[in-house]
Design a protein around this motif. Structure first.
Motif, short mmCIF file in Angstrom:
data_model
loop_
_atom_site.label_atom_id
_atom_site.label_comp_id
_atom_site.label_asym_id
_atom_site.label_seq_id
_atom_site.Cartn_x
_atom_site.Cartn_y
_atom_site.Cartn_z
N LEU A 79 0.58 -1.12 0.08
CA LEU A 79 0.10 -0.10 -0.12
C LEU A 79 1.06 1.14 -0.03
O LEU A 79 1.99 0.85 0.42
N ALA A 80 0.03 2.58 -0.90
CA ALA A 80 1.11 3.60 -0.79
C ALA A 80 1.22 4.09 0.92
O ALA A 80 0.10 4.10 1.15
N GLN A 81 2.06 4.78 1.07
CA GLN A 81 2.12 5.89 2.71
C GLN A 81 1.59 6.59 2.46
O GLN A 81 1.30 7.44 1.27
N ALA A 82 0.99 6.84 3.76
CA ALA A 82 0.01 7.74 4.04
C ALA A 82 1.67 9.25 4.14
O ALA A 82 1.79 9.29 5.50
N ARG A 83 1.09 9.95 3.35
CA ARG A 83 2.54 10.87 3.30
C ARG A 83 1.60 12.50 3.02
O ARG A 83 1.01 11.85 2.84
N THR A 84 1.77 14.12 3.25
CA THR A 84 1.49 15.07 3.18
C THR A 84 1.60 14.30 1.68
O THR A 84 0.80 15.02 0.60
N ILE A 107 -3.94 6.63 -6.51
CA ILE A 107 -3.56 7.43 -4.83
C ILE A 107 -1.75 6.69 -5.21
O ILE A 107 -1.40 5.59 -5.83
N LEU A 108 -1.32 7.81 -5.08
CA LEU A 108 0.35 8.20 -5.64
C LEU A 108 1.50 9.07 -4.45
O LEU A 108 0.54 10.03 -4.44
#
Length: 174
Positions: A79-84, A107-108
């Motif tokens: 899964l893509a990391q939840a970053r700002t 989601i990128l």
């Protein structure tokens, strides 16, 4: 009176295209900006039952239900990391030229940069990756390789049928 150098510069600029640059892990990828409809912050999504794990869910946007996929999960199973800098990017998904394009959310990670270059700078890399036909040609620069993502090739027919209800003609039974 015309300046030949200015004409050459105009021709060179005309060959260039704008790309949205993003990351999957430490690797760089690009989407052609003409396929991008809108860049949004990451939003809450409603999960879709029995969908592959890389289908992140669906959300309502301007009166439309928009399915969303996690490109990191699709490509590498993570899964893509939840970053700002993680964004929900709406693309104009059109798998066939005769079909009307529809919004598909991606989601990128680190989708904050753009690049203007000649699309011919991207070259085939010699691998036949049939499991990931959306992974297009690559471009080399001082930071390494960047791979072009083919939006129209992101979904298999089976997943496309799950995410996008077929259009029914007027008069057909629903």
């Amino acid at each position: 009176m015309s300046d030949p150098a200015a004409k050459r510069g105009a021709v060179t600029a005309a060959k260039k295209a704008l790309f949205l640059v993003f990351h999957i892990g430490s690797e760089r990828y690009a989407l052609k900006a003409t396929e991008v409809a809108e860049v949004l912050p990451r939003l809450p999504l409603k999960p879709i039952a029995h969908a592959p794990m890389w289908v992140a869910g669906i959300f309502a946007h301007r009166g439309n239900m928009v399915p969303v996929i996690d490109l990191s999960a699709l490509t590498f199973g993570t899964l893509a990391q939840a970053r700002t800098s993680t964004r929900l990017v709406l693309v104009n998904y059109q798998p066939e030229t005769w079909l009307e394009s529809r919004w598909l959310g991606l989601i990128l990670e680190q989708a904050t940069d753009t690049l203007r270059c000649d699309p011919a700078d991207f070259q085939a890399y010699g691998l036949d990756n049939r499991q990931a036909p959306y992974l297009g040609p690559v471009r080399e620069d001082e930071r390494g390789l960047m791979q072009w993502i083919g939006v129209g090739d992101l979904l298999t027919a089976e997943v496309r049928a799950l995410l996008f209800a077929p259009d029914l003609s007027v008069g057909e039974a629903r």
